[in-house]
Design a protein around this motif. Structure first.
Motif, PDB file in Angstrom:
ATOM      1  N   LYS A 182     -28.903   6.883  -8.287  1.00  0.00           N
ATOM      2  CA  LYS A 182     -27.994   6.729  -7.143  1.00  0.00           C
ATOM      3  C   LYS A 182     -27.055   5.538  -7.334  1.00  0.00           C
ATOM      4  O   LYS A 182     -25.866   5.628  -7.030  1.00  0.00           O
ATOM      5  N   ILE A 183     -27.562   4.435  -7.842  1.00  0.00           N
ATOM      6  CA  ILE A 183     -26.726   3.255  -8.073  1.00  0.00           C
ATOM      7  C   ILE A 183     -25.649   3.586  -9.101  1.00  0.00           C
ATOM      8  O   ILE A 183     -24.464   3.248  -8.908  1.00  0.00           O
ATOM      9  N   ASP A 184     -26.033   4.246 -10.191  1.00  0.00           N
ATOM     10  CA  ASP A 184     -25.044   4.657 -11.203  1.00  0.00           C
ATOM     11  C   ASP A 184     -23.997   5.573 -10.595  1.00  0.00           C
ATOM     12  O   ASP A 184     -22.799   5.452 -10.890  1.00  0.00           O
ATOM     13  N   HIS A 185     -24.431   6.491  -9.753  1.00  0.00           N
ATOM     14  CA  HIS A 185     -23.506   7.402  -9.084  1.00  0.00           C
ATOM     15  C   HIS A 185     -22.492   6.617  -8.248  1.00  0.00           C
ATOM     16  O   HIS A 185     -21.281   6.861  -8.326  1.00  0.00           O
ATOM     17  N   TYR A 186     -22.973   5.671  -7.438  1.00  0.00           N
ATOM     18  CA  TYR A 186     -22.060   4.875  -6.617  1.00  0.00           C
ATOM     19  C   TYR A 186     -21.104   4.067  -7.479  1.00  0.00           C
ATOM     20  O   TYR A 186     -19.916   3.938  -7.162  1.00  0.00           O
ATOM     21  N   GLU A 187     -21.604   3.512  -8.564  1.00  0.00           N
ATOM     22  CA  GLU A 187     -20.721   2.747  -9.451  1.00  0.00           C
ATOM     23  C   GLU A 187     -19.630   3.643 -10.034  1.00  0.00           C
ATOM     24  O   GLU A 187     -18.469   3.235 -10.113  1.00  0.00           O
ATOM     25  N   ASP A 188     -20.008   4.871 -10.437  1.00  0.00           N
ATOM     26  CA  ASP A 188     -19.012   5.810 -10.967  1.00  0.00           C
ATOM     27  C   ASP A 188     -17.957   6.151  -9.912  1.00  0.00           C
ATOM     28  O   ASP A 188     -16.755   6.155 -10.200  1.00  0.00           O
ATOM     29  N   VAL A 189     -18.407   6.438  -8.699  1.00  0.00           N
ATOM     30  CA  VAL A 189     -17.473   6.794  -7.618  1.00  0.00           C
ATOM     31  C   VAL A 189     -16.557   5.615  -7.304  1.00  0.00           C
ATOM     32  O   VAL A 189     -15.339   5.777  -7.163  1.00  0.00           O
ATOM     33  N   MET A 190     -17.122   4.426  -7.218  1.00  0.00           N
ATOM     34  CA  MET A 190     -16.321   3.247  -6.887  1.00  0.00           C
ATOM     35  C   MET A 190     -15.320   2.938  -8.005  1.00  0.00           C
ATOM     36  O   MET A 190     -14.172   2.573  -7.738  1.00  0.00           O
ATOM     37  N   GLU A 191     -15.730   3.110  -9.249  1.00  0.00           N
ATOM     38  CA  GLU A 191     -14.817   2.884 -10.367  1.00  0.00           C
ATOM     39  C   GLU A 191     -13.688   3.916 -10.342  1.00  0.00           C
ATOM     40  O   GLU A 191     -12.517   3.574 -10.576  1.00  0.00           O
ATOM     41  N   HIS A 192     -14.030   5.146 -10.058  1.00  0.00           N
ATOM     42  CA  HIS A 192     -13.012   6.200  -9.961  1.00  0.00           C
ATOM     43  C   HIS A 192     -11.994   5.870  -8.850  1.00  0.00           C
ATOM     44  O   HIS A 192     -10.776   6.024  -9.043  1.00  0.00           O
ATOM     45  N   GLU A 193     -12.502   5.391  -7.718  1.00  0.00           N
ATOM     46  CA  GLU A 193     -11.593   5.019  -6.619  1.00  0.00           C
ATOM     47  C   GLU A 193     -10.701   3.856  -7.008  1.00  0.00           C
ATOM     48  O   GLU A 193      -9.514   3.824  -6.661  1.00  0.00           O
TER      49      GLU A 193
END
Length: 124
Positions: free
Chosen positions: A108-119
């Motif tokens: 989940k943390i990796d997922h959030y980091e990916d989403v935040m980086e994409h944003e």
């Protein structure tokens, strides 16, 4: 060593130490002439063991049974070993459960980091 010192040394409240004594987990705590508990080194080693077992998740019931057997002597060694083996299996099971939970958290943390980086990339 007075109860307050034992309490501080092992991070166990004096009330809990008295409770352990009342229910038989701690036995043979000597008292001085004034009736104040005076823990010796053997008592402290027992407190340390009890704390370790509680920190490991051993129930009060299992710990009470174990300590009762311990105070009865060597003829109870086989049963005490079985109690410790059961505790070891419980810990192993909990470790697996914790590792699963840790993996899910990492995902989940990796997922959030990916989403935040994409944003962040979109906002550039």
């Amino acid at each position: 060593m007075k109860i307050a010192e034992v309490s501080k040394r092992y991070g166990i409240s004096a009330d809990t130490l008295r409770y352990y004594e009342r229910i038989g987990i701690l036995q043979g705590i000597p008292r001085n002439a004034s009736g104040i508990r005076d823990y010796n080194e053997a008592n402290c080693k027992t407190v340390e063991f009890v704390k370790c077992m509680r920190d490991a998740g051993m129930s009060i019931e299992a710990l009470t049974e174990y300590m009762d057997l311990f105070y009865r002597g060597d003829e109870t060694m086989e049963r005490r070993k079985a109690i410790l083996q059961n505790q070891r299996e419980d810990i192993r099971r909990r470790i697996v459960e914790l590792e699963d939970a840790l993996s899910r958290l990492d995902y989940k943390i990796d997922h959030y980091e990916d989403v935040m980086e994409h944003e962040r990339d979109i906002l550039k």
